[in-house]
Each structure stands twice: as structure tokens, then as C-alpha cells.
Design an enzyme around this catalytic site. Structure first.
Site, PDB file in Angstrom:
ATOM      1  N   THR A 113       0.832  -1.002  -0.066  1.00 15.45           N
ATOM      2  CA  THR A 113      -0.039  -0.051   0.014  1.00 15.45           C
ATOM      3  C   THR A 113       0.829   1.141  -0.071  1.00 15.45           C
ATOM      4  O   THR A 113       0.533   2.174  -0.775  1.00 15.45           O
ATOM      5  CB  THR A 113      -1.088  -0.065   1.214  1.00 15.45           C
ATOM      6  OG1 THR A 113      -1.750  -1.092   1.121  1.00 15.45           O
ATOM      7  CG2 THR A 113      -1.770   1.122   1.195  1.00 15.45           C
ATOM      8  N   ASP A 135       2.446  -8.354  10.064  1.00 18.93           N
ATOM      9  CA  ASP A 135       3.942  -8.875   9.890  1.00 18.93           C
ATOM     10  C   ASP A 135       4.981  -7.940  10.426  1.00 18.93           C
ATOM     11  O   ASP A 135       6.260  -8.010  10.698  1.00 18.93           O
ATOM     12  CB  ASP A 135       4.179  -8.826   8.050  1.00 18.93           C
ATOM     13  CG  ASP A 135       3.158  -9.634   7.418  1.00 18.93           C
ATOM     14  OD1 ASP A 135       2.394 -10.684   8.058  1.00 18.93           O
ATOM     15  OD2 ASP A 135       2.787  -9.551   6.472  1.00 18.93           O
ATOM     16  N   GLY A 178       3.445 -13.933   8.792  1.00 21.49           N
ATOM     17  CA  GLY A 178       4.776 -12.959   8.715  1.00 21.49           C
ATOM     18  C   GLY A 178       5.260 -12.654   7.407  1.00 21.49           C
ATOM     19  O   GLY A 178       6.335 -11.879   7.231  1.00 21.49           O
ATOM     20  N   GLU A 230       6.048 -18.677   8.335  1.00 19.81           N
ATOM     21  CA  GLU A 230       5.439 -18.952   7.123  1.00 19.81           C
ATOM     22  C   GLU A 230       6.619 -18.916   5.952  1.00 19.81           C
ATOM     23  O   GLU A 230       6.746 -19.777   5.003  1.00 19.81           O
ATOM     24  CB  GLU A 230       4.334 -18.424   6.505  1.00 19.81           C
ATOM     25  CG  GLU A 230       4.455 -17.020   6.171  1.00 19.81           C
ATOM     26  CD  GLU A 230       3.144 -16.468   6.005  1.00 19.81           C
ATOM     27  OE1 GLU A 230       2.005 -17.058   5.706  1.00 19.81           O
ATOM     28  OE2 GLU A 230       2.959 -15.101   5.824  1.00 19.81           O
ATOM     29  N   GLN A 299      -5.035 -15.450  12.858  1.00 21.18           N
ATOM     30  CA  GLN A 299      -3.953 -14.302  13.457  1.00 21.18           C
ATOM     31  C   GLN A 299      -4.354 -13.058  13.182  1.00 21.18           C
ATOM     32  O   GLN A 299      -3.781 -11.947  13.609  1.00 21.18           O
ATOM     33  CB  GLN A 299      -2.666 -14.673  13.000  1.00 21.18           C
ATOM     34  CG  GLN A 299      -1.868 -16.009  13.558  1.00 21.18           C
ATOM     35  CD  GLN A 299      -0.838 -16.517  12.974  1.00 21.18           C
ATOM     36  OE1 GLN A 299       0.467 -16.387  13.048  1.00 21.18           O
ATOM     37  NE2 GLN A 299      -1.068 -17.087  11.745  1.00 21.18           N
TER      38      GLN A 299
END
Ligand code: F6P
Length: 373
Positions: A113, A135, A178, A230, A299
């Protein structure tokens, strides 16, 4: 009538978004006599001119709500799927910005973004951003809102996994979000007392991980919790990924580059397969049963913590003060107890990763946690 500001939320949702929308809306109306409109579903709503006036009732009772009342999407202004095509819709977006006679557009989001907002700023719009993502990987800010809530959820999950791992004498591998950074995995792993923590910044050696678990068993601990980000990779996979990235940088051939990008994306999207493989490898190498839990979007859901509510409120109000001072092309960053405006040009194209000498890393190692090497 006062000036009008627009707000949109883009990228993955994050607890605290509604607290930020509320803070911007209330402070704009109460303290600066500005009007506020929201665009639905990120940059897509701005392009399609789908708006909602943010005032009165709509700003009430949302401080504690998860998600975003505006909706979100990962659509980019310059690469927007429209019908069967992907098009650059920047001009349409600029027209809509002028149609509402906006004093400024507030874009709330993560790294992607910030980049999209910067493009719009370069195209002449008055843009200001807030950093949000679970994250915590946005550059030039101490922290992003959403991170604290996700950290609490992942920590509680590890706490709960402990008792079942202990009872069954099992390994439990828990995959934590993350993206390609290890803030969430490392933080939750430390707070939850994981025995092994694997993060993308430190590619792991599977034999070292198995050895750490075997050593625990020799000390009479028949269970282990392995917290895996991850994006964590084995040393072999990390080497392959680095090679692909190098090839992508080096090639001028567009077709080859596109192919490499899709291979790279597939590589990174494969995290669940990688974590499942890790669990199976540990079972084979240690002869302990292993189970895998992927926490996934749990999460990101639900109410923000008090810390995230306060952080989003601080950032939202600082954002309106900056608009009042006509400070644009900036991100409102967190610096200790304060906030500061950082030029978007200094934010984009960077990712805040876990430094290998970070105090969290040192503390984890010194308390005997295996970090994969
Ligand atoms: O950036 C936030 C995040 O939750 C990452 O941790 C994760 O990799 C990604 O978004 C998941 O995205 P999506 O919700 O689009 O599957």
C-alpha cells in the site's frame, strides 16, 4: 463547509484498522472541522467511486471491532483487473479524487500500500499513509498496528499447544504468519517458550533442528514446540531462492522475467507444503510423533489489543494534524512514544527484516532456543 479528506484501507486486513478510521474521522470532525469520506475495498473502491460518508453513528462502536468497516482488497491502481484485462486505472482514480475535491487521501496499509500510495503521490495527489500489518515489516517505523494483536493470538495458541504436546510426548510444529519476515514467528515463539524458532532471516539446517529436539529428549523432555514463520526456508531452499532472484535481476528478457516471477511467487506460496515437509522430516529424524498446526488467518481476526487500539488512535490523530499542516507524500511513522512524518520515497522498496544481532535473537539464543543452526 470544511475541507474533505478521503480514507481507504488496502492489503490484508489487520486488527486496529477500525480504531484508525475512527481516530481520523473523529479528530477531523471534532478538532479540525473537516469532512471525511471512506472508499470501499481499497484502491478498487476509489477507482469505482464507491464511497461512504464517515460521520456520527458510523464512527461509533468500532474501536473494538476487528477487520475494516471499509473493506479491503489487494488491487493496485496501476494494475487493476477490469473485466478480463489488467489495466492502469491511475487516471480514473485521479478524476475521482478531484470529483470529491479532496484535500488529501489517507491510505492505510502495509508495504504494498505504501508503494501504491507513493505512485499516486507522484501522479500529483496529496497522499498520506499509516503503517498497518500484522507482519511488522514496514520500513522506517518502529512498529505497525495489528502486530501486537497477532502476536498475542499466536502466543496464546503456542501456550495451548504446549499442554497437548506435553501429554502426548509429541513434536508440534506451529506455522505463524509474517510473509517473508520473522517478527511474528520470533516474537510469538519467544513469548510462548517454543523450543525451536525458525524465521526467514536465518535459513535452517534440518539436522541441527532434529539434534536440538534429540538433546531435549535426552534431558527427559519428550515433547518440543517448533514455531515456524511461514517464510522460513531450509538452507537448500534459501540457496535456490537466491539463485532465482539473481536470475530475475540479471535477465532483460521480459518473457523469462515473467516466468521467473511466477516461479518465485509459487516458491513463496508453497509455505504450507514446506512446513508439512519439515514436520515429516522431524518425525523421521527424531522418532517422535509430530503434528502440524497452521494458525493462518486466525492471527488477523477479532478485536485489537489495547496496545493496537492506542497505537492506531495515536497514528490516526497525528495523520489529521499533518493534513492540517499540509504535509503530504509522507507516512506517519512510530518513533518511540512519538510519531514522525517520513517521506514515502524513503519507505518504499524497503522491508524491515529481523536483524541477526537483534536483542530478541540474542535473548532467544541465550535462553537455549534453537534457531535452526
Ligand atoms: O501481510 C499480512 C499477511 O497476513 C501475511 O502474513 C500473509 O502472508 C498474507 O497476508 C496472507 O495473505 P492473504 O490473506 O491474501 O492470503
Amino acid at each position: 463547509m470544511g475541507k474533505c479528506i478521503g480514507i481507504l484501507t488496502a492489503g490484508g486486513d489487520s486488527p486496529g484498522l477500525n480504531a484508525a478510521i475512527r481516530a481520523i474521522g473523529k479528530s477531523a470532525l471534532n478538532a479540525y472541522n473537516m469532512q471525511v469520506i471512506g472508499f470501499r475495498d481499497g484502491f478498487r473502491g476509489l477507482m469505482e467511486n464507491r464511497t461512504v460518508r464517515l460521520e456520527g453513528e458510523i464512527l461509533s462502536g468500532i474501536l473494538t471491532l476487528g477487520g475494516t468497516i471499509l473493506g479491503t482488497s489487494r488491487d493496485k491502481p496501476h494494475k487493476m483487473p477490469v473485466g478480463s484485462k489488467v489495466q492502469d486505472m491511475t487516471e480514473v482514480i485521479i478524476d475521482n479524487y478531484h470529483r470529491h475535491n479532496l484535500e488529501a487521501l489517507v491510505c492505510i496499509g502495509g508495504g504494498g500500500t505504501q508503494k501504491n500510495a507513493y505512485r499516486l503521490a507522484q501522479a500529483g495527489m496529496n497522499v498520506i499513509t499509516l503503517p498497518k500489518t500484522i507482519d511488522n515489516d514496514v520500513a522506517m517505523t518502529d512498529i505497525t498496528f495489528g502486530f501486537d494483536t497477532a502476536l498475542s493470538i499466536a502466543t496464546e495458541a503456542i501456550d495451548r499447544l504446549h499442554s497437548t504436546a506435553h501429554s502426548h510426548h509429541r513434536i508440534i510444529v506451529v506455522e505463524i504468519m509474517g510473509h517473508n519476515t520473522g517478527w511474528l514467528g520470533l516474537g510469538a515463539g519467544m513469548a510462548g517458550g517454543a523450543d525451536v524458532i525458525l524465521i526467514p532471516e536465518m535459513p535452517y539446517d534440518i539436522n541441527q533442528v532434529a539434534e536440538a529436539i534429540r538433546r531435549r529428549r535426552h534431558r527427559g523432555k519428550n515433547f518440543s514446540i517448533v514455531a515456524v514463520s511461514e517464510g522460513a526456508l531450509s538452507q537448500e531452499d534459501a540457496k535456490e531462492l537466491a539463485q532465482l532472484q539473481e536470475e530475475k535481476q540479471a535477465t532483460k528478457d521480459e518473457k523469462k522475467q515473467e516466468k521467473l516471477i511466477s516461479t518465485l511467487n509459487a516458491f513463496q506460496a508453497n509455505h504450507a507444503t514446506n512446513t508439512l515437509r519439515l514436520s515429516a522430516q522431524l518425525e523421521a529424524l527424531t522418532r517422535l510423533e509430530s503434528r502440524l498446526t497452521i494458525l493462518g488467518h486466525l492471527q488477523r481476526g477479532g478485536a485489537p489489543t489495547a496496545t493496537d487500539r492506542i497505537l492506531a488512535t495515536r497514528l490516526g490523530t497525528a495523520c489529521v494534524a499533518a493534513i492540517d499542516e499540509k504535509r503530504f507524500g509522507c507516512m506517519v511513522a512510530v518513533k518511540g512514544e512519538s510519531t514522525e512524518l517520513v517521506k514515502l520515497s524513503e519507505v518504499v522498496g524497503k522491508r524491515k527484516v529481523v536483524p541477526l544481532d537483534h536483542p530478541w535473537v540474542r535473548a532467544a539464543l541465550e535462553t537455549g532456543t534453537c534457531l535452526g543452526k
